[in-house]
Design a protein around this motif. Structure first.
Motif, PDB file in Angstrom:
ATOM      1  N   PHE A  31      45.580  30.899  44.406  1.00  0.00           N
ATOM      2  CA  PHE A  31      46.604  31.946  44.453  1.00  0.00           C
ATOM      3  C   PHE A  31      46.379  32.978  43.351  1.00  0.00           C
ATOM      4  CE2 PHE A  31      50.065  28.923  46.361  1.00  0.00           C
ATOM      5  CZ  PHE A  31      49.237  28.687  47.450  1.00  0.00           C
ATOM      6  N   LYS A  32      46.755  34.203  43.614  1.00  0.00           N
ATOM      7  CA  LYS A  32      46.601  35.274  42.630  1.00  0.00           C
ATOM      8  C   LYS A  32      47.494  35.069  41.416  1.00  0.00           C
ATOM      9  CE  LYS A  32      45.196  38.827  45.952  1.00  0.00           C
ATOM     10  NZ  LYS A  32      45.524  40.160  46.553  1.00  0.00           N
ATOM     11  N   ASN A  33      48.630  34.401  41.608  1.00  0.00           N
ATOM     12  CA  ASN A  33      49.568  34.198  40.495  1.00  0.00           C
ATOM     13  C   ASN A  33      49.323  32.890  39.752  1.00  0.00           C
ATOM     14  OD1 ASN A  33      50.410  32.430  42.446  1.00  0.00           O
ATOM     15  ND2 ASN A  33      52.560  33.037  42.414  1.00  0.00           N
ATOM     16  N   ALA A  34      48.153  32.279  39.958  1.00  0.00           N
ATOM     17  CA  ALA A  34      47.837  31.006  39.300  1.00  0.00           C
ATOM     18  C   ALA A  34      47.016  31.217  38.034  1.00  0.00           C
ATOM     19  CB  ALA A  34      47.088  30.096  40.263  1.00  0.00           C
ATOM     20  N   LYS A  35      47.268  32.306  37.328  1.00  0.00           N
ATOM     21  CA  LYS A  35      46.467  32.655  36.151  1.00  0.00           C
ATOM     22  C   LYS A  35      46.510  31.568  35.078  1.00  0.00           C
ATOM     23  CE  LYS A  35      46.987  37.637  36.831  1.00  0.00           C
ATOM     24  NZ  LYS A  35      47.486  38.918  36.244  1.00  0.00           N
TER      25      LYS A  35
END
Length: 289
Positions: A215-219
């Motif tokens: 996911f893109k928000n799994a930084k």
């Protein structure tokens, strides 16, 4: 072909009722050779056992998710709990529901206790009372894991405002590590929440990584992943939930696990085959498959 183990898939979910055999068969085509059904609820346990009995490659765990603690905690209802009706000192448990499952916990197909733990993300009107109830239910399952020498499948989810759930789980685990007796407290942090507090348990616990890593928000998870020893990483899907990109929003299946492998390999800069071999070995060691 890579041999993978999906260490967390809810094959007993209603989402798979109509095409379970097809889901299993298609996953094998993508290299997934074994599956573990976590025990989120005692109500679905019988079906999970039946599935495992029919398939040599499927195993299960016995457990109660924090959202289902009413299954053994008497007089507890999340929607009606109040300061007047809930008293920690008088908690009563229908522990027979777990004790009567001794014959299931001791079968070769039962490989863990859980998923159990703490979930403070979505609490009711009286959060402190609910937290106490979750903690009590969690500790009962830790005791069962030690009694039957089984690993724990841990569910740890913090609220949006703080990391209290992670801190509390860490505190509870430390307490039982000091008094674990002959059995060794061990397990996996399912759907690892990227909280560094939990990394201190890496000698006895593993860290489950699934579709969220894509996911893109799994930084935060991407940043912390290199801090996890390779011999402590497990692969999972949590299917039918959390399908990886490019299938996000669809029903998740074990056949999507290669997307997770590719992403982890990119982050750690290691060959996919090395990751597959090591994570399969990790799962075999933890769950004694």
């Amino acid at each position: 072909m890579n041999t993978l183990i999906d260490t967390h898939i809810h094959l007993d979910s209603v989402e798979f009722y109509n095409d379970l055999e097809g889901v299993i068969a298609s996953s094998k085509l993508y290299g997934v050779s074994r599956f573990i059904i976590p025990g989120a609820s005692l109500e679905t346990l019988e079906y999970a056992v039946r599935i495992a009995d029919l398939h040599d490659e499927i195993f299960y765990a016995v457990g109660i998710h924090p959202y289902h603690i009413d299954e053994i905690l008497l007089d507890y209802q999340k929607d009606s709990i109040t300061d007047n009706t809930y008293d920690k000192t008088s908690q009563q448990f229908n522990t027979n529901r777990l004790y009567n499952l001794k014959y299931i916990m001791q079968t070769k197909k039962c490989c863990a206790i859980g998923e159990c733990g703490l979930d403070f993300f979505r609490l009711g009107e009286y959060p402190e009372r609910e937290k106490e109830a979750q903690i009590a239910c969690f500790e009962i399952q830790i005791q069962q894991a030690l009694k039957y020498d089984l690993p724990l499948i841990l569910h740890v989810r913090d609220s949006k405002d703080n990391q209290e759930a992670s801190e509390m789980v860490a505190s509870i685990l430390k307490k039982y590590q000091k008094n674990q007796g002959k059995s060794k407290l061990r397990g996996v942090f399912h759907c690892f929440n990227a909280n560094e507090i939990l990394l201190e348990f890496y000698e006895d616990f593993y860290y489950g990584i699934g579709g969220i890593i894509t996911f893109k928000n799994a930084k935060k998870l991407v940043e912390i992943l290199p801090k996890i020893p390779l011999n402590r990483i497990l692969l999972e899907t949590d299917a039918p939930y959390l399908a990886p990109i490019p299938h996000r929003g669809k029903r998740n299946e074990s056949k999507f696990l290669p997307y997770v492998v590719t992403k982890i390999s990119e982050i750690l800069n290691i060959p996919e085959q090395k990751l597959c071999s090591q994570t399969t070995q990790n799962a075999q060691e933890l769950f004694r498959l």
